[in-house]
Design a protein around this motif. Structure first.
Motif, PDB file in Angstrom:
ATOM      1  N   MET A   1       0.831  -1.186   0.000  1.00 49.45           N
ATOM      2  CA  MET A   1       0.000   0.000   0.000  1.00 49.45           C
ATOM      3  C   MET A   1       0.877   1.251   0.000  1.00 49.45           C
ATOM      4  N   PRO A   2       0.466   2.257  -0.768  1.00 50.12           N
ATOM      5  CA  PRO A   2       1.170   3.537  -0.679  1.00 50.12           C
ATOM      6  C   PRO A   2       1.063   4.089   0.736  1.00 50.12           C
ATOM      7  N   VAL A   3       1.940   5.031   1.057  1.00 53.70           N
ATOM      8  CA  VAL A   3       1.914   5.638   2.387  1.00 53.70           C
ATOM      9  C   VAL A   3       1.020   6.872   2.368  1.00 53.70           C
ATOM     10  N   GLU A   4       0.387   7.144   3.502  1.00 54.86           N
ATOM     11  CA  GLU A   4      -0.416   8.355   3.617  1.00 54.86           C
ATOM     12  C   GLU A   4       0.476   9.481   4.106  1.00 54.86           C
ATOM     13  N   LEU A   5       0.402  10.595   3.411  1.00 56.28           N
ATOM     14  CA  LEU A   5       1.107  11.797   3.826  1.00 56.28           C
ATOM     15  C   LEU A   5       0.079  12.808   4.305  1.00 56.28           C
ATOM     16  N   LYS A   6       0.355  13.423   5.435  1.00 62.97           N
ATOM     17  CA  LYS A   6      -0.494  14.491   5.952  1.00 62.97           C
ATOM     18  C   LYS A   6       0.311  15.779   5.900  1.00 62.97           C
ATOM     19  N   GLY A   7      -0.356  16.843   5.475  1.00 68.12           N
ATOM     20  CA  GLY A   7       0.339  18.106   5.357  1.00 68.12           C
ATOM     21  C   GLY A   7      -0.512  19.275   5.785  1.00 68.12           C
ATOM     22  N   SER A   8       0.139  20.425   5.905  1.00 64.04           N
ATOM     23  CA  SER A   8      -0.555  21.647   6.284  1.00 64.04           C
ATOM     24  C   SER A   8       0.282  22.846   5.871  1.00 64.04           C
ATOM     25  N   CYS A   9      -0.364  24.001   5.907  1.00 68.71           N
ATOM     26  CA  CYS A   9       0.360  25.244   5.680  1.00 68.71           C
ATOM     27  C   CYS A   9       0.979  25.684   7.012  1.00 68.71           C
ATOM     28  N   HIS A  10       1.727  26.769   6.998  1.00 69.38           N
ATOM     29  CA  HIS A  10       2.389  27.236   8.213  1.00 69.38           C
ATOM     30  C   HIS A  10       1.410  27.694   9.282  1.00 69.38           C
ATOM     31  N   PHE A  16      -4.282  18.866   4.657  1.00 68.82           N
ATOM     32  CA  PHE A  16      -4.599  17.947   3.568  1.00 68.82           C
ATOM     33  C   PHE A  16      -3.909  16.613   3.790  1.00 68.82           C
ATOM     34  N   SER A  17      -4.339  15.618   2.996  1.00 63.17           N
ATOM     35  CA  SER A  17      -3.695  14.308   3.019  1.00 63.17           C
ATOM     36  C   SER A  17      -3.721  13.738   1.606  1.00 63.17           C
ATOM     37  N   LEU A  18      -2.841  12.777   1.351  1.00 63.00           N
ATOM     38  CA  LEU A  18      -2.794  12.084   0.066  1.00 63.00           C
ATOM     39  C   LEU A  18      -1.982  10.808   0.222  1.00 63.00           C
ATOM     40  N   GLN A  19      -2.103   9.937  -0.758  1.00 65.02           N
ATOM     41  CA  GLN A  19      -1.340   8.692  -0.811  1.00 65.02           C
ATOM     42  C   GLN A  19      -0.144   8.885  -1.734  1.00 65.02           C
ATOM     43  N   SER A  20       0.995   8.287  -1.342  1.00 67.94           N
ATOM     44  CA  SER A  20       2.227   8.431  -2.124  1.00 67.94           C
ATOM     45  C   SER A  20       2.978   7.113  -2.200  1.00 67.94           C
ATOM     46  N   GLY A 153      11.053   6.596 -11.193  1.00 67.73           N
ATOM     47  CA  GLY A 153      12.237   5.833 -11.567  1.00 67.73           C
ATOM     48  C   GLY A 153      13.314   5.844 -10.488  1.00 67.73           C
ATOM     49  N   TRP A 154      13.544   7.011  -9.886  1.00 71.47           N
ATOM     50  CA  TRP A 154      14.551   7.123  -8.826  1.00 71.47           C
ATOM     51  C   TRP A 154      14.152   6.269  -7.636  1.00 71.47           C
ATOM     52  N   HIS A 155      12.897   6.345  -7.218  1.00 71.39           N
ATOM     53  CA  HIS A 155      12.431   5.567  -6.069  1.00 71.39           C
ATOM     54  C   HIS A 155      12.540   4.063  -6.339  1.00 71.39           C
ATOM     55  N   LYS A 156      12.202   3.635  -7.546  1.00 72.17           N
ATOM     56  CA  LYS A 156      12.300   2.209  -7.895  1.00 72.17           C
ATOM     57  C   LYS A 156      13.759   1.767  -7.938  1.00 72.17           C
ATOM     58  N   LYS A 157      14.612   2.574  -8.535  1.00 75.76           N
ATOM     59  CA  LYS A 157      16.036   2.262  -8.649  1.00 75.76           C
ATOM     60  C   LYS A 157      16.696   2.090  -7.283  1.00 75.76           C
ATOM     61  N   HIS A 158      16.232   2.851  -6.290  1.00 71.99           N
ATOM     62  CA  HIS A 158      16.810   2.798  -4.953  1.00 71.99           C
ATOM     63  C   HIS A 158      16.008   1.934  -3.981  1.00 71.99           C
ATOM     64  N   GLY A 159      15.056   1.162  -4.520  1.00 72.62           N
ATOM     65  CA  GLY A 159      14.262   0.256  -3.685  1.00 72.62           C
ATOM     66  C   GLY A 159      13.362   0.986  -2.696  1.00 72.62           C
ATOM     67  N   LEU A 160      12.932   2.199  -3.013  1.00 72.27           N
ATOM     68  CA  LEU A 160      12.124   2.995  -2.102  1.00 72.27           C
ATOM     69  C   LEU A 160      10.698   3.218  -2.598  1.00 72.27           C
ATOM     70  N   TRP A 161      10.340   2.623  -3.738  1.00 73.48           N
ATOM     71  CA  TRP A 161       8.989   2.736  -4.273  1.00 73.48           C
ATOM     72  C   TRP A 161       8.055   1.873  -3.435  1.00 73.48           C
ATOM     73  N   VAL A 162       6.936   2.427  -3.014  1.00 72.14           N
ATOM     74  CA  VAL A 162       5.970   1.704  -2.194  1.00 72.14           C
ATOM     75  C   VAL A 162       4.757   1.398  -3.075  1.00 72.14           C
ATOM     76  N   GLU A 163       4.510   0.117  -3.340  1.00 71.46           N
ATOM     77  CA  GLU A 163       3.361  -0.273  -4.201  1.00 71.46           C
ATOM     78  C   GLU A 163       2.053  -0.010  -3.514  1.00 71.46           C
TER      79      GLU A 163
END
Length: 163
Positions: A1-10, A16-20, A153-163
């Motif tokens: 599963m992709p990871v959930e990112l939570k964000g906000s302004c200053h 907001f949130s999204l999957q990455s 491509g960079w994330h996959k090349k470095h084994g950091l891509w999360v399916e």
């Protein structure tokens, strides 16, 4: 599963949130747009899936800036990519481009979730970096234009891509 990112302004007006699948902040862009809207050192964008982007608070404070490209030249034009920011505190939130409608690119600086520290960073668009801008310490690759690998491509090349 992709990871959930939570964000906000200053100021906290926007949340907001999204999957990455590509949430490692490895690429610093030092182009004039990223320096001027993101701060002196530039901006770091992550990858996310646009359909998962949820504004949990403050939709009314989100405004859009379309960057001026080739400013003050005969080739000047307005970019179609949309840089979303908080109208109360001016914090940059994410970039959306209709050329890649399935993607959204949150600014790492707006993410509140813990992010992995990359072993190496890529510094992009060095050809437009003024001398006073200093690059971060640590291992880095520098490119006058863009790095050869895409965000995915960079994330996959470095084994950091999360399916």
């Amino acid at each position: 599963m992709p990871v959930e990112l939570k964000g906000s302004c200053h100021c906290g007006a926007v949340r907001f949130s999204l999957q990455s699948s590509s949430a490692v902040p490895y690429q610093l862009c030092v182009c004039s747009i990223c320096r001027k809207v993101g701060g002196v050192g530039g901006s770091i964008n992550l990858g996310g899936f646009h359909k998962t982007l949820k504004v949990e608070k403050g939709q009314e404070f989100i405004h859009i800036y379309n960057a001026v490209m080739n400013r003050d030249t005969p080739e000047e034009y307005v970019a179609h990519s949309e840089r979303h920011f908080c109208s109360k505190c001016s914090a940059m939130l994410w970039v959306y481009d209709s050329e890649w409608p399935e993607l959204v690119h949150p600014f790492a600086s707006a993410i509140d979730s813990p992010l992995e520290t990359p072993k190496m960073i890529s510094c992009a668009l060095m050809g437009s970096k003024p001398d006073y801008v200093r690059l971060p310490e640590g291992t880095k690759e520098v490119y006058d234009k863009y790095p050869p690998d895409s965000l995915e491509g960079w994330h996959k090349k470095h084994g950091l891509w999360v399916e």
